[in-house]
Enzyme design. Structure first.
Site, short mmCIF file in Angstrom:
data_model
loop_
_atom_site.label_atom_id
_atom_site.label_comp_id
_atom_site.label_asym_id
_atom_site.label_seq_id
_atom_site.Cartn_x
_atom_site.Cartn_y
_atom_site.Cartn_z
CB CYS A 1 61.49 73.63 102.49
SG CYS A 1 61.55 73.50 100.48
NE ARG B 1 66.05 74.01 106.53
CZ ARG B 1 66.65 72.20 106.81
NH1 ARG B 1 67.48 72.54 107.16
NH2 ARG B 1 66.51 71.60 106.04
CD1 TRP C 1 67.36 76.39 97.13
CD2 TRP C 1 66.54 74.15 96.39
NE1 TRP C 1 68.52 75.51 96.09
CE2 TRP C 1 67.84 74.89 95.45
CE3 TRP C 1 65.96 73.15 95.79
CZ2 TRP C 1 68.30 74.24 94.44
CZ3 TRP C 1 66.69 72.56 95.07
CH2 TRP C 1 67.74 73.16 94.11
CG ASN D 1 62.20 70.02 103.63
OD1 ASN D 1 62.80 69.97 102.30
ND2 ASN D 1 62.86 70.13 104.57
N GLY D 2 60.84 68.95 100.57
CA GLY D 2 60.58 66.85 100.11
C GLY D 2 60.15 67.13 99.13
CD GLU E 1 85.42 75.39 99.85
OE1 GLU E 1 84.93 74.35 99.53
OE2 GLU E 1 85.15 76.12 100.74
CE LYS F 1 83.00 78.58 100.98
NZ LYS F 1 82.55 77.37 99.99
CD GLU G 1 79.00 77.51 96.86
OE1 GLU G 1 78.90 76.38 97.44
OE2 GLU G 1 80.19 78.23 98.21
CG HIS H 1 98.51 67.51 80.73
ND1 HIS H 1 99.21 67.03 80.10
CD2 HIS H 1 98.94 66.96 82.61
CE1 HIS H 1 100.55 66.10 81.06
NE2 HIS H 1 99.85 66.22 82.14
CE LYS I 1 75.27 76.13 105.72
NZ LYS I 1 76.91 76.66 105.11
#
Ligand code: G6P
Length: 617
Positions: A2, A27, A75, A101-102, A487, A491, A494, A510, A612
């Site tokens: 947010c 955000r 968000w 926000n929160g 990583e 990527k 995402e 394995h 983000k």
């Protein structure tokens, strides 16, 4: 998570707020909304979806002129991303508009209370409750500031709230607990935002607020108090100057912020090294507010972070243990405190966070400090909460990172981890000065190496075009190549929304090798030649997947001819030491994910379902 903006000044608030939201859209982008004070009342608009939807609505039906307003980009947590759940939310009579926000954890109790008093709730959000409460508190003739103070005392959880009162045209009031909030100080105008990017085109003078503070901005004044209304103590909030400007927050000719940020990595590495060693290569970390004595006593390091930052921690473990012989653990921040970790005064907890606001990481460091361990933050955002609540900080100087998927943030986290490891080795005498200086020289070469990989981006882009229809991609690595495999896969998840997994190559046999089928693309990160048979074992792993039909995309250093027969595609990496190889190996993987997602028509900077800065646990 947010984005929040507030403005009071002489400019058109609509333009200032919407531009601010544009810079904060990373955000969250489930909805966007704005409320302005006009002629003794509120005017507002809010739309589900990206800011573009609000833009369109405002273009068709403009709001009246105003110089005071707030805005929000969401968000979603409570309630689906609909127009109705979009912020701002209004009080019962429409006098107060509020953005948040929160998460307000006790909202259900408060909501029941309000409903029992006859309030009608229009949304499913926790936020609307706060809007109603603030408006009720105003009815007794108090100011918006006093109303906000009174309400904050009743809220549990994490929140940044920003509100306007339709009858008070020259005031925006905000409050924060465990969520980001900065104030921008202008000339005859002031700003409130989740992040300085929102007001960087107007001012670079900012004020970082402390926890549980309420700030009131008018055109010419900024007042900070605690939730009880007492003036905030000097030192509990901090003025600072932002050391980057508007151009850093714009795309500069690239199609995506992410692509621009990948290309900024050589400069970001240089900036993150700047001033951190003397001419002889001896480390000097001036911002480290932990004494050498304390660092000599450290008997265990725990590196905590989430997502990409966690992978930086995994790389750091290899380097720090090798250079210092201090045992290191790496832990996902959200798992950390729940397993009751063994923490003592001699444990150093290293919290890695680009944003400095990730709630999981913040809660982890609070737990560590309660146990009296020392906490060192590696962070890219001046004025953010995690460094503020840590004993020491190494700032990465990547500049603002706006693409949701971290690239230059990760790269500079690696730099900071290496610097920390070398500094500990220097202080504890586990490496000779000339050995440290040698690594520093190698680090200084990194911008050139990374630049060469960027100059050869077309090879990777071409590969992405060829693999456009891949539905699954695997990544293999060993040693420091393992976190880079993770990583690379992250990527791709995402950005391209396809199945991607990273494995330690030795683990392949394995279980994961069962996934390999004809033409499955497998990226293989090959360690430099000549150490501990690591290279040869990786080459065996490549042969094993190739024998089962995989298309092998091999990242190997220049001059490594042993891998050539097993590589369907060969991406050459500059020759660097094994411990530093992540800094070069990650670059083609970043480029690949960016290009593949672009080809797929995805929004690279704002991937679906993500934000983000994740400020909820
Ligand atoms: C989110 C982002 C990730 C990021 C992680 C940690 O999940 O989507 O890209 O790596 O947060 O962020 P931080 O700001 O703490 O480094």
């Amino acid at each position: 998570m947010c984005g929040i903006v507030g403005y009071v000044g002489s400019k058109q608030a609509e333009a200032v707020v919407v531009e601010g939201l544009r810079r904060l859209e990373y955000r969250g982008y489930d909805s966007a909304g704005i409320a302005l004070v006009h002629d003794g009342e509120l005017v507002w608009d809010k739309r589900a979806g990206k800011l573009a939807n609000l833009d369109k609505a405002l273009a068709e039906d403009a709001l009246p002129a105003s110089s005071t307003g707030i805005g929000h980009t969401r968000w979603a947590t409570h309630g689906a991303p609909t127009d109705r759940n979009a912020h701002p939310h209004l009080g019962a009579t429409g006098r107060v508009a509020l953005v948040h926000n929160g998460i307000i954890e006790n909202f259900a109790v408060l909501r029941d209370e309000l409903v029992a008093q006859g309030h009608e709730m229009l949304s499913e959000t926790d936020t609307e409750v706060a809007a109603h409460l603030v408006e009720c508190a105003l009815e007794d003739g108090t100011t918006l500031t006093e109303a906000m103070q009174a309400v904050c005392g009743r809220l549990a959880g994490a929140f940044t709230l920003v509100a306007v009162d339709g009858r008070d045209p020259d005031r925006v009031v905000a409050a924060r607990r465990n969520s980001p909030l900065v104030v921008g100080i202008g000339d005859g105008e002031n700003f409130i935002a989740s992040d300085v990017a929102a007001f960087i085109e107007h001012t670079r003078d900012a004020l970082e607020l402390g926890q549980d503070q309420v700030v009131t901005i008018t055109r010419d004044d900024v007042t900070v108090t605690d939730f009880e209304g007492r003036p905030a103590q000097a030192g509990s909030y901090r003025p600072y100057h932002v050391d980057w400007d508007l151009s850093a927050a714009e795309k500069g000719g690239f199609d995506w912020f992410m692509r621009k940020e990948i290309h900024e990595q050589p400069g970001a590495i240089t900036d993150s090294m700047l001033g951190r060693h003397d001419a002889a290569g001896a480390l000097q970390l001036d911002e480290l507010r932990i004494t050498e004595e304390e660092l000599r006593n450290v008997d265990k390091i725990i590196l905590v972070g989430c997502g990409t930052a966690n992978y930086a921690g995994m790389v750091a473990k290899y380097a720090i243990e090798h250079w210092t012989r201090i045992p290191c653990e790496v832990e996902l921040a959200h798992e950390f405190r729940y397993r009751d970790p063994i923490l003592t005064r001699d444990t150093l907890v290293v919290a890695i966070s680009q944003s400095g606001e990730t709630a999981d990481t913040l809660m982890a460091i609070r737990h560590a400090r309660e146990q009296r361990s020392k906490v060192l933050a590696i962070c890219n955002t001046n004025g953010s909460t995690i460094p503020r609540e840590s004993d020491a900080v190494i700032y990465t100087h990547a500049g603002p990172e706006i693409g949701v998927a971290s690239t230059k943030g990760f790269m500079t986290q690696l730099v900071a981890c290496y610097l920390l490891g070398l500094y500990l080795a220097q202080v504890r005498g586990t490496k000779y000065g000339d050995e440290i200086a040698q690594v520093v020289r190698e680090l200084e070469q990194m911008p050139l190496h990374v630049q060469r990989l960027l100059d050869a981006a077309e090879q990777v882009n071409q590969l992405a075009r060829e693999l456009f229809s891949a539905r699954s991609v695997l990544f293999l690595g060993r040693h420091t190549g393992f976190p880079i495999a993770l990583e690379g896969a992250l990527k791709l998840k995402e950005l391209a929304y396809i199945h991607a997994e990273g494995f330690a190559a030795g683990e392949l046999k394995h279980g994961p090798i069962a996934l390999v089928e004809d033409r499955l693309p497998v990226f293989c990160i090959v360690p430099p030649q000549g150490r501990d048979h690591l290279h040869d074992k990786m080459v065996s792993g490549i042969q094993e997947v190739r024998a089962r039909g995989a298309r092998t995309i091999v990242l190997a250093e220049e001059g490594d001819e042993e891998v050539t027969p097993y590589a369907d595609d060969l991406i050459r990496l500059p020759r660097v030491p094994t411990l530093l190889q992540p800094m070069v190996a990650v670059v083609p993987l970043q480029l690949f994910a960016c290009e593949l997602a672009t080809r797929m028509g995805n929004d690279v900077d704002q991937p679906r379902n993500l934000a983000k800065s994740v400020t909820v646990e």
